[in-house]
Design an enzyme around this catalytic site. Structure first.
Site, mmCIF file in Angstrom:
data_model
loop_
_atom_site.group_PDB
_atom_site.id
_atom_site.type_symbol
_atom_site.label_atom_id
_atom_site.label_comp_id
_atom_site.label_asym_id
_atom_site.label_seq_id
_atom_site.Cartn_x
_atom_site.Cartn_y
_atom_site.Cartn_z
ATOM 1 N N ASP A 165 37.573 77.096 36.196
ATOM 2 C CA ASP A 165 38.258 75.883 36.640
ATOM 3 C C ASP A 165 37.370 74.698 37.005
ATOM 4 O O ASP A 165 37.544 73.603 36.502
ATOM 5 C CB ASP A 165 39.127 76.202 37.866
ATOM 6 C CG ASP A 165 40.038 77.401 37.648
ATOM 7 O OD1 ASP A 165 39.952 78.038 36.589
ATOM 8 O OD2 ASP A 165 40.829 77.691 38.545
ATOM 9 N N GLU A 400 35.295 88.740 44.154
ATOM 10 C CA GLU A 400 35.607 87.881 43.000
ATOM 11 C C GLU A 400 34.311 87.335 42.377
ATOM 12 O O GLU A 400 34.165 87.286 41.163
ATOM 13 C CB GLU A 400 36.522 86.754 43.465
ATOM 14 C CG GLU A 400 37.097 85.924 42.337
ATOM 15 C CD GLU A 400 38.045 84.852 42.852
ATOM 16 O OE1 GLU A 400 38.233 84.732 44.090
ATOM 17 O OE2 GLU A 400 38.588 84.109 42.012
HETATM 18 C C1 DGY Z 1 43.722 79.613 40.684
HETATM 19 O O1 DGY Z 1 44.808 79.790 41.242
HETATM 20 O O2 DGY Z 1 42.700 79.275 41.256
HETATM 21 C C2 DGY Z 1 43.625 79.882 39.242
HETATM 22 O O3 DGY Z 1 42.348 79.758 38.754
HETATM 23 C C3 DGY Z 1 44.589 79.048 38.447
HETATM 24 O O4 DGY Z 1 45.084 79.873 37.463
#
Ligand code: DGY
Length: 427
Positions: A165, A400
């Site tokens: 992201d 994560e």
């Molecule tokens: C989040 O919620 O951070 C995800 O990467 C979006 O799908």
């Protein structure tokens, strides 16, 4: 290193996040079914419960859109405090929307690769026959509805589609996006994870702004490609797609299905990938901004993904490994950074050790890199990264992502794909 207690703990994480229908990527932070997480989770589950692994895939496919897209998230009917929720996406305004609530965008297409791997080990022909048409339709959608220039390269229209992201790869594209008016929203992602480990506000506002644009266009694929302010050809996404095309082709052959269409995608990808993404001077693969027609010269671990798909020449692979991966100023461990492989080169000015895709080590990226290195015969480097990855998980738990300086965990706890890949890497 492969100790049974690590495996037992990995299995417990997958069971903890199992809803019966699908597996949550993380118990609080990610309470629905995510596309590429789910593909990896299915692989992890297949080591100890093949029927449950197949169920994972079926649940993901239940979210497939009429036009073939498999969305980034399938919400099913699980209540949660996750934002953005189905009410925010408003996919029901699209004639292509499926019968279950989902997002209106996709994610890196790992599924064919995972199904092939499961099939190679467990010989599950009936299941492959059942799932193959849906996966083929998704690939067709990626190569056509997301084809901005007849290259067979797929475009992404939102950074969330890249799976990475807030990677610095996208910052330059964001500068050109000035949200005129933002819809009302409240972030949920900093409820369970420290804000310093999540995307900055500037990026997050643009994530939301883009969704607002998309819902106003009713998710029409033509309109999205024509009007989304963010359209990129992503090295990571296309490398995963090309590898998945190879794996889909193998599945097709096993089923006695024609492969001409897939062969066409593979040939076009092989013709266009290096021309579009390879920067000879830097010895790196760079993403491409479709709107400006310019390469995005940012050095991130996405540059190693083409190895996973067999796309670089031997010389390109050598440059990636010798000049970049093994360079302690960029990716290899050094006095400050003790662990492989930072998701962004440490030379990038936006590098940050604990913030999401700005620098931390992610198990999934290490796994892609390990597989790619083995494909090109760099077995020793692959082994070093594999052992370091398992050590990180052993010491920091199934997190994560990890701070590459001291290996401490960041983001979600009990993270499913870290568990799934710990099982896979321990085989
Ligand atoms: C989040 O919620 O951070 C995800 O990467 C979006 O799908």
């Amino acid at each position: 290193m492969t100790n049974s207690s690590l495996l037992d703990r990995a299995v417990s994480v997958l069971l903890l996040n199992d809803t019966g229908l699908f597996t949550k990527p993380g118990p609080h932070q990610y309470p629905h079914q995510w596309n590429w997480d789910s593909a990896l989770i299915a692989l992890g589950l297949s080591h100890f419960d093949l029927p449950r692994a197949q169920q994972e895939v079926r649940s993901l496919l239940s979210g497939q859109w009429q036009d073939g897209m498999i969305p980034s998230v399938v919400y099913h009917s699980t209540p949660s405090d996750y934002f953005p929720n189905p009410e925010f996406w408003q996919i029901e305004n699209s004639p292509n929307a499926p019968g279950v609530p989902t997002t209106g965008i996709t994610q890196p297409p790992l599924l064919a690769t995972m199904v092939r791997r499961m099939h190679t080990r467990h010989s599950m022909e009936d299941f492959v026959r059942e799932g193959y048409p849906a996966i083929l339709r998704w690939h067709r959608w990626l190569h056509t509805d997301r084809n901005a220039d007849d290259s067979a390269l797929a475009s992404i229209i939102h950074p969330w589609e890249s799976g990475t992201d807030d990677s610095p790869r996208w910052l330059h594209l964001f500068e050109a996006i000035q949200p005129e008016a933002l819809p009302e929203f409240q972030r949920g992602d900093t409820r369970y994870v420290a804000a310093t480990e999540r995307p900055n506000r500037t990026e997050y506002e643009r994530f939301i702004y883009l969704i607002d644009v998309f819902r106003k266009l009713n998710y029409s694929p033509e309109q999205l490609l024509a009007y989304s302010p963010f359209v990129a050809q992503d090295v990571l996404f296309n490398a995963i797609l090309s590898r998945a095309d190879e794996d889909l082709r193998e599945l097709a052959m096993g089923l006695g299905q024609p492969t001409d269409e897939i062969d066409g995608w593979l040939n076009q990808m092989r013709r266009n990938f290096n021309d579009r993404f390879w920067d000879e001077r830097a010895g790196l693969y760079y993403d491409y901004d479709v709107r400006t027609g310019k390469s995005i010269p940012v050095n991130t671990a996405a540059t190693f993904l083409p190895l996973f798909a067999g796309l670089p020449s031997k010389e390109q692979a050598r440059r990636l490994v010798d000049e970049h991966l093994l360079n302690p100023g960029e990716y290899a461990p050094n006095e400050d950074v003790r662990h492989w492989v930072t998701t962004t080169a440490q030379t990038e000015p936006t590098w940050e050790a604990r913030r999401y895709w700005r620098g931390p080590v992610w198990v999934i990226m290490n796994w892609f890199i390990i597989e790619g290195l083995k494909r090109y015969g760099y077995d020793d480097v692959a082994e070093t990264i594999q052992q370091d990855t398992l050590r990180l998980i052993e010491a920091g738990g199934f997190r994560e992502y990890y701070d590459p300086r001291d290996g401490s965990g960041c983001g979600s706890t009990d993270f499913s794909w870290s568990a799934a890949l710990a099982i896979e890497l321990s085989q």
